[in-house]
Design a protein around this motif. Structure first.
Motif, PDB file in Angstrom:
ATOM      1  N   GLU A   1       0.829  -1.209   0.000  1.00 45.63           N
ATOM      2  CA  GLU A   1       0.000   0.000   0.000  1.00 45.63           C
ATOM      3  C   GLU A   1       0.861   1.257   0.000  1.00 45.63           C
ATOM      4  OE1 GLU A   1      -2.312  -0.609   3.484  1.00 45.63           O
ATOM      5  OE2 GLU A   1      -3.742  -1.990   2.518  1.00 45.63           O
ATOM      6  N   ALA A   2       1.982   1.212   0.685  1.00 47.39           N
ATOM      7  CA  ALA A   2       2.852   2.382   0.805  1.00 47.39           C
ATOM      8  C   ALA A   2       3.438   2.803  -0.536  1.00 47.39           C
ATOM      9  CB  ALA A   2       3.977   2.111   1.804  1.00 47.39           C
ATOM     10  N   ILE A   3       3.663   1.820  -1.428  1.00 38.51           N
ATOM     11  CA  ILE A   3       4.286   2.139  -2.718  1.00 38.51           C
ATOM     12  C   ILE A   3       3.280   2.187  -3.860  1.00 38.51           C
ATOM     13  CG2 ILE A   3       6.490   1.151  -2.014  1.00 38.51           C
ATOM     14  CD1 ILE A   3       5.736  -1.306  -3.774  1.00 38.51           C
ATOM     15  N   ALA A   4       2.017   2.226  -3.511  1.00 40.88           N
ATOM     16  CA  ALA A   4       0.978   2.192  -4.551  1.00 40.88           C
ATOM     17  C   ALA A   4       1.060   3.374  -5.500  1.00 40.88           C
ATOM     18  CB  ALA A   4      -0.401   2.143  -3.894  1.00 40.88           C
ATOM     19  N   ASN A   5       1.453   4.552  -4.978  1.00 43.29           N
ATOM     20  CA  ASN A   5       1.435   5.758  -5.810  1.00 43.29           C
ATOM     21  C   ASN A   5       2.800   6.397  -6.026  1.00 43.29           C
ATOM     22  OD1 ASN A   5      -1.486   5.794  -6.060  1.00 43.29           O
ATOM     23  ND2 ASN A   5      -1.538   6.448  -3.913  1.00 43.29           N
TER      24      ASN A   5
END
Length: 264
Positions: A179-183
């Motif tokens: 989730e932390a690297i999703a964007n």
């Protein structure tokens, strides 16, 4: 204890040093293997390895320095598995960083580090101070912390900030890391091996690396399990409980190679 047993006990830690020194598991492990092969061909060198870590690291340093000095003129084919890029980086690795790695990551005293590098303890201390000053001038990056122990995570946050870097985010599980690297992507990852939900920090990092090339430092209570040289393993390893100066050095070394690779 036999000579082979004495050497085997110290090999995982020599691999840790060699990987950090060269910025690559493959390159570091290749130099370690070549050092052992050189020892087998030299009875005097072989016998000296019975005296512990210092002679082993000294033998490695002499072999690595000799090979690195020739790296710029050798053809890519002659450089073998370590590769042209890694050999070139190895050739320019400053002595002050070698001294810093030996006294922090490997916890040698200045006297023993001096024996390994062929200089006196006072010169080791001068080089370490010089390297620390260089670290203070390094460009900042964003750091993702993958750690399931809240107190350790907070310690790492404070350390990252004290070094002038920004905290990209924190994650206690593989899912949270995803989730932390999703964007966006961090510039560096600090990762534990065992995470809160039973997931693996190794898998979490694999997820990240499948998206982009990011330097990773693993922090683990059992580094020897990831220093066998028998399979793909991390390049940078810090042992728990960690000392801040060791993490500081590992971060700097990882960013050193990232910067040199980007500008090559």
């Amino acid at each position: 204890m036999s000579l082979s047993s004495k050497v085997a006990a110290n090999l995982p830690y020599l691999r840790r040093y060699a990987r950090a020194l060269t910025g690559s598991q493959a390159s570091g492990d290749t130099f370690v293997r070549a050092t052992l092969e050189a020892a087998l061909a030299d009875p005097a060198l072989k016998a000296s390895l019975a005296d512990g870590r210092v002679p082993l690291y000294r033998a490695f340093t002499r072999f690595w320095s000799a090979q690195s000095a020739d790296a710029g003129s050798a053809s890519p084919e002659a450089k073998g598995r370590e590769g042209a890029a890694q050999a070139t980086l190895g050739a320019v690795m400053p002595l002050n960083r070698q001294a810093l790695l030996l006294t922090t990551l490997e916890e040698f005293s200045p006297v023993h580090a001096g024996e390994i590098l062929g200089i006196d303890a006072a010169e080791v201390e001068r080089l370490v101070a010089e390297a620390v000053a260089e670290i203070d001038r390094e460009a900042a990056t964003n750091v993702l912390i993958v750690e399931d122990e809240p107190l350790i995570s907070m310690q790492l946050e404070d350390l990252v900030k004290s070094l002038g870097h920004q905290v990209f985010g924190t994650a206690a599980t593989r899912t949270q890391a995803q989730e932390a690297i999703a964007n966006a992507m961090p510039g560096l990852v600090l990762a534990d091996i065992q995470l809160a939900d039973g997931s693996s920090g190794l898998d979490a990092v694999d997820d990240i690396l499948s998206i982009g090339d990011v330097p990773v430092i693993f922090i683990t209570a059992y580094p020897e399990r990831l220093l066998t040289g028998d399979r793909p393993e991390p390049t940078y390893l810090v042992t728990k409980p960690f000392q801040e100066r060791v993490v500081r050095t590992a971060i700097s070394q990882a960013l050193f190679f990232k910067s040199n690779t980007a500008s090559a």
